[in-house]
Design an enzyme around this catalytic site. Structure first.
Site, PDB file in Angstrom:
ATOM      1  N   SER A  68     -11.833  24.588 -14.487  1.00 17.91           N
ATOM      2  CA  SER A  68     -10.822  25.519 -15.000  1.00 17.91           C
ATOM      3  C   SER A  68      -9.745  24.778 -15.798  1.00 17.91           C
ATOM      4  CB  SER A  68     -10.212  26.344 -13.870  1.00 17.91           C
ATOM      5  OG  SER A  68      -9.721  25.514 -12.868  1.00 17.91           O
ATOM      6  N   HIS A  71     -11.185  24.498 -19.121  1.00 14.09           N
ATOM      7  CA  HIS A  71     -11.106  25.783 -19.831  1.00 14.09           C
ATOM      8  C   HIS A  71      -9.712  26.076 -20.382  1.00 14.09           C
ATOM      9  CE1 HIS A  71     -15.023  27.498 -17.949  1.00 14.09           C
ATOM     10  NE2 HIS A  71     -15.249  26.708 -18.978  1.00 14.09           N
TER      11      HIS A  71
HETATM   12 ZN   LIG Z   1     -10.529  24.390  -9.548  1.00  9.35          ZN
END
Ligand SMILES: [Zn+2]
Ligand SMILES: [Zn+2]
Length: 389
Positions: A68, A71
């Site tokens: 993440s 991202h």
């Molecule tokens: Zn994570």
């Protein structure tokens, strides 16, 4: 203090439905709807102060880079970040955190300066339906360090006492450096724990478990399945080096699916062959590639089998519902680590699991942008930032 800082352009997409609160505060429940052209830099920032009486000041010692985080580094064709999660910029990222306590507020009782700790970054509200139902990991009003509050990729950070977990029991068994690295690894391992044991209800000793995807969460799923008494643990990945790690962490065998395909063999065939045709009692999707993996899972379900979704896949994928009906199988979605951190720390402290082999690279804070660039190439298992050397 030195810190990684992500800045970006606040540019809500045409038609995005941001609340008044999000618009006024320049934060978005779905960052991919509003934040554009992210920039990661290493900067000087003022050190955080203790504000609440239950605040704990922590010197960050090991912080994992998660998918993440990547991202928030990568963008789509129009420059928007890819992360569909709550984000406020500018931000210090980092949510897989271990460090040592530097200073505590007057209301703090459970930790003292010098203690090694791991940090649970999600601060749930305790008031909403999800929290009251015991599903605080799904709290809609939560704040999350490393996403909409500053996280751990800095020399110093703040956490509430209720979000801090002692690593003293890990320290009894391991060196100081290993204790912090293990502490950072406990976050992704907790994500696997919550999905497999809290949401899906776990396995019985003697079960067969298939783990599809051997990134850090899949590797932790392998170790946890072994610790929980699985008789057979099979792992699958597209990288042969991650397959080797899966065997180190407790898989009976790990298979490079690219090599399998070249021989005309499917993961489902391998699972059936290794379980006398019975199939997997638990199948874990930890690759975020359900489109490719679901047919393999559906072709290898044991009767009463459980399927756990831990990988994030943005698009829709076809599902062969009859496969689940015929096998009486159940599907469990899960996200986050709430409820997983304490048991994972205990397992690591007792030596029942050892997550250390999954660390494949370490960077200091000054080279953190290179570290996230490397993470974006997706060749590693876990890359750690060591903010204080
Ligand atoms: Zn994570
Ligand atoms: Zn809540």
């Amino acid at each position: 203090m030195r810190a990684i800082e992500i800045t970006g352009e606040w540019s809500p997409r045409e038609g995005s439905r941001l609340s008044k609160d999000e618009q006024a505060g320049h934060w978005a429940r779905n960052a991919a709807d509003a934040w554009r052209n992210p920039r990661w830099t290493v900067v000087d920032r003022p050190a955080p102060d203790l504000i609440r009486p239950d605040d704990v000041l922590i010197r960050s010692r090991a912080v994992g880079i998660c998918g993440s985080d990547v991202h928030l580094y990568e963008t789509d064709a129009s420059g928007y970040v890819l992360l569909p999660y709550r984000v406020r910029l500018p931000l210090v990222p980092g949510h897989e955190i271990a460090g040592e306590v530097v200073e505590v507020g007057p209301a703090v009782h459970n930790v003292r300066p010098g203690d090694p700790v791991a940090v649970q970054t999600l601060q749930y509200c305790g008031r909403c339906d999800a929290c009251r139902a015991g599903l605080a990991g799904h709290c809609g009003e939560a704040e999350d360090r490393g996403f909409n509050l500053d996280g751990g990729m800095a020399e110093l950070m703040i956490s509430r006492e209720s979000n801090v977990r002692s690593l003293a029991a890990v320290r009894e068994r391991h060196s100081e450096r290993d204790t912090f690295e293990i502490g950072a690894l406990c976050e992704p391992a907790s994500v696997a724990y919550v999905g497999m044991f809290l949401r899906a209800g776990g396995i019985l000793p003697g079960a067969a478990v298939a783990v599809h995807g051997c990134g850090p969460i899949g590797l932790a799923a392998v170790a946890l399945a072994r610790a929980a008494g699985a008789a057979t643990v099979l792992a699958f990945d597209t990288s042969s080096s991650r397959c080797k790690l899966a065997e180190e962490l407790g898989a009976d065998a790990a298979y490079d699916v690219v090599a399998l395909r070249a021989q005309g063999v499917q993961a489902a065939d391998v699972i059936l062959e290794n379980t006398h045709g019975e199939g997997a009692d638990m199948s874990v999707e930890a690759a975020g590639a359900a489109g490719a993996i679901l047919p393999q899972i559906e072709g290898s379900l044991a009767v009463g089998g459980k399927v756990v979704f831990l990988g994030s896949e943005a698009g829709a994928v076809p599902m062969q519902t009859m496969a689940y009906m015929l096998r009486g199988a159940t599907v469990h979605g899960s996200i986050g680590n709430i409820g997983g951190l304490d048991p994972v720390i205990a397992l690591q402290a007792s030596g029942r699991i050892d997550l250390r082999p999954m660390v494949t690279a370490r960077y200091d804070l000054e080279h953190a942008v290179e570290a996230v660039e490397r993470a974006s190439q997706r060749q590693d298992a876990k890359i750690l930032i060591l903010p204080n050397g």
